[in-house]
Design an enzyme around this catalytic site. Sequence first.
Site: not given
Length: 353
Positions: A45, A68, A133, A135-136, A138, A240, A281, A294
């Site tokens: 990240d 982020e 981001d 690393i979206d 993680t 999430h 989502r 995101d």
Amino acid sequence: MAYGNELTVALLAVQRATLLTKRVFHEKAKGTVSKDDKSPVTLGDFGAQALIISAIKRNFPNDEVVGEEEASVLRANNTLREQIWDLVQGARLENSDAEDKIGGPIQSVEDLLDAIDHGTSAGGPKGRIWALDPIDGTKGFLRGGQYAVCLALIVDGDVKVGVLGCPNLPVDDSAPLDENVSSDQTDETGKGVLFSAVRGEGATSRPLSRGALQQSQPIRMKDLTDVTQATFCESVEAGHSSHGDQAEIAKLLGITKSSVRMDSQAKYASIARGAGDIYLRLPVSKSYVEKIWDHAAGDLIVREAGGEVTDATGKSLDFSRGRTLSENKGVVAASKGVHAQVLEAVKTVLESK
């Protein structure tokens, strides 16, 4: 092409950063630490954010970045700081062709930390703002599943450029999704994709490579009219997105295939190229607010691939409100032929609660 230079810089920067994350992906010890919200952050990240922001600042010095991560934990941890410095220097040496075009002013550890901390923009409705981001997904990265390096340019609140680096997705755009995509993945030969879109110019995919960019090809969402045949994508983490609500929606729509769960904006990429059809989502609580990094790149890529993206009430995602999607609740992404039907089912289920 409008924003052609921005697209090239974004593609090269994301590709270089994705190659760095691949090196960390193969390490047993990924330098994981916990942030204040208890979410994990890794060497990948921090390193990816430093590389991408340095490229942006070299090429577009007046642009802002909503990132982020921030570097305070690194300033207090000599070991992590030196590990990330080595990763970043290694990534720059491995990608010398790209370095000539997008290299950034990272000449010292302090430059690296400063680059990471340039991601503190508040965002908003005016100006040129990059949403990043590094690393979206993680947790997917840590478990050996899907993750993505995500970058989008927002101009006066409107997403103009989006790029996703997805190292564990197959290069073949026609490859179907399966239920094992969330774990035990590799970045072996035949995997690793850069997805991109420019507003009004369509969406593309190309193989992830070292140095020069590979040839791209256009991607389109599947022309789906029978929603019962849809492949349904959702998040792995129940924290999430509401798995229970989404199961009820699938049942209401007559979808009998098991949902495909995967981490990150790889879900947006997968439906954009027709490997999946619907991505939901849904909020797990009334107070939950999505972050712009995101969704910005994935939202544009799906829309430019012929899809439609709204929140759970039917409103477009509003990236002009700062660092969060404060005016939106949830995400409903689907092909235009079935989006209205999916949205109606979402409303029915949520209103019944």
